[in-house]
Design a protein around this motif. Sequence first.
Motif, short mmCIF file in Angstrom:
data_model
loop_
_atom_site.label_atom_id
_atom_site.label_comp_id
_atom_site.label_asym_id
_atom_site.label_seq_id
_atom_site.Cartn_x
_atom_site.Cartn_y
_atom_site.Cartn_z
N LEU A 191 0.88 -1.16 0.00
CA LEU A 191 0.00 0.00 0.00
C LEU A 191 0.92 1.21 0.00
CD1 LEU A 191 -2.63 1.63 0.46
CD2 LEU A 191 -2.25 1.27 2.92
N LEU A 192 0.74 2.10 -0.96
CA LEU A 192 1.51 3.34 -1.00
C LEU A 192 0.64 4.46 -0.45
CD1 LEU A 192 3.95 5.06 -1.88
CD2 LEU A 192 2.89 5.22 -4.15
N VAL A 193 1.11 5.09 0.61
CA VAL A 193 0.39 6.21 1.21
C VAL A 193 1.14 7.48 0.85
CG1 VAL A 193 -0.53 7.23 3.32
CG2 VAL A 193 -0.40 4.74 3.11
N LYS A 243 2.14 -4.36 4.14
CA LYS A 243 3.40 -3.73 3.81
C LYS A 243 3.04 -2.34 3.29
CE LYS A 243 5.90 -7.93 2.52
NZ LYS A 243 6.52 -8.07 3.80
N VAL A 244 3.74 -1.32 3.80
CA VAL A 244 3.38 0.05 3.51
C VAL A 244 4.60 0.82 3.03
CG1 VAL A 244 2.45 2.20 4.46
CG2 VAL A 244 1.58 0.00 5.29
N ALA A 245 4.40 1.59 1.99
CA ALA A 245 5.39 2.57 1.57
C ALA A 245 4.76 3.95 1.76
CB ALA A 245 5.77 2.37 0.11
N HIS A 267 10.11 14.02 9.88
CA HIS A 267 9.69 12.62 9.94
C HIS A 267 9.09 12.23 11.30
CE1 HIS A 267 12.44 12.59 6.51
NE2 HIS A 267 11.86 11.48 6.12
N ASP A 268 8.92 13.18 12.18
CA ASP A 268 8.53 12.87 13.56
C ASP A 268 7.30 11.99 13.68
OD1 ASP A 268 10.67 14.34 14.40
OD2 ASP A 268 9.51 16.09 15.02
N LYS A 269 6.30 12.21 12.84
CA LYS A 269 5.04 11.47 12.98
C LYS A 269 5.19 9.98 12.65
CE LYS A 269 1.83 15.27 12.26
NZ LYS A 269 2.66 16.43 12.05
N LEU A 270 6.30 9.60 12.01
CA LEU A 270 6.51 8.19 11.67
C LEU A 270 7.65 7.55 12.45
CD1 LEU A 270 6.04 8.35 7.79
CD2 LEU A 270 4.40 7.58 9.51
N LEU A 276 7.63 -1.19 6.72
CA LEU A 276 7.47 0.21 6.33
C LEU A 276 8.68 0.67 5.52
CD1 LEU A 276 5.92 2.90 6.45
CD2 LEU A 276 7.22 3.43 8.52
N GLU A 277 8.39 1.24 4.37
CA GLU A 277 9.40 1.85 3.51
C GLU A 277 9.09 3.34 3.42
OE1 GLU A 277 10.56 1.83 -1.25
OE2 GLU A 277 9.14 0.36 -0.48
#
Length: 146
Positions: free
Chosen positions: A6-8, A29-31, A40-43, A52-53
Amino acid sequence: MESKKLLVIGGGGYIGNHVVDEALRSGRKVAVLDIFYFGHDKLRRHADNPDLEIVTADIRTISIDVFKDVDEVISMAGISNDPSCDLLPEVTESTNLHGCIRVAKLAKEAGVKRFVDISSCSVYGRAEESICDEKSPTRPVSLYAR
């Protein structure tokens, strides 16, 4: 059959990071593709998650390669508030309009099976109803909303 990604797009943002949380929690699996203007703090809480990619890129210049092994896209990229949009209207239009159209076309060309574009309730402007849906009239009052 192995599950694809899944690409977000915009996954580092205010709503996007919660979409990423839920997708990872469900075993996907997420990109995440984001320009990360605000960091990038929220991730960071997912820093060690092998599912996660992170792709730091601008939707206006990405290549079709971003969609390799992606079967679904949730797109919510964009400059996301009135003051930011008013500060640089040309960048806003090139990102929020042309960049988002470009991403949708690239995803289709890459064979992505499902593409969901998420908008903001700002498109309804000063709505007459207290609850709006896709059939409600739009009355945008700012560049961001348009």
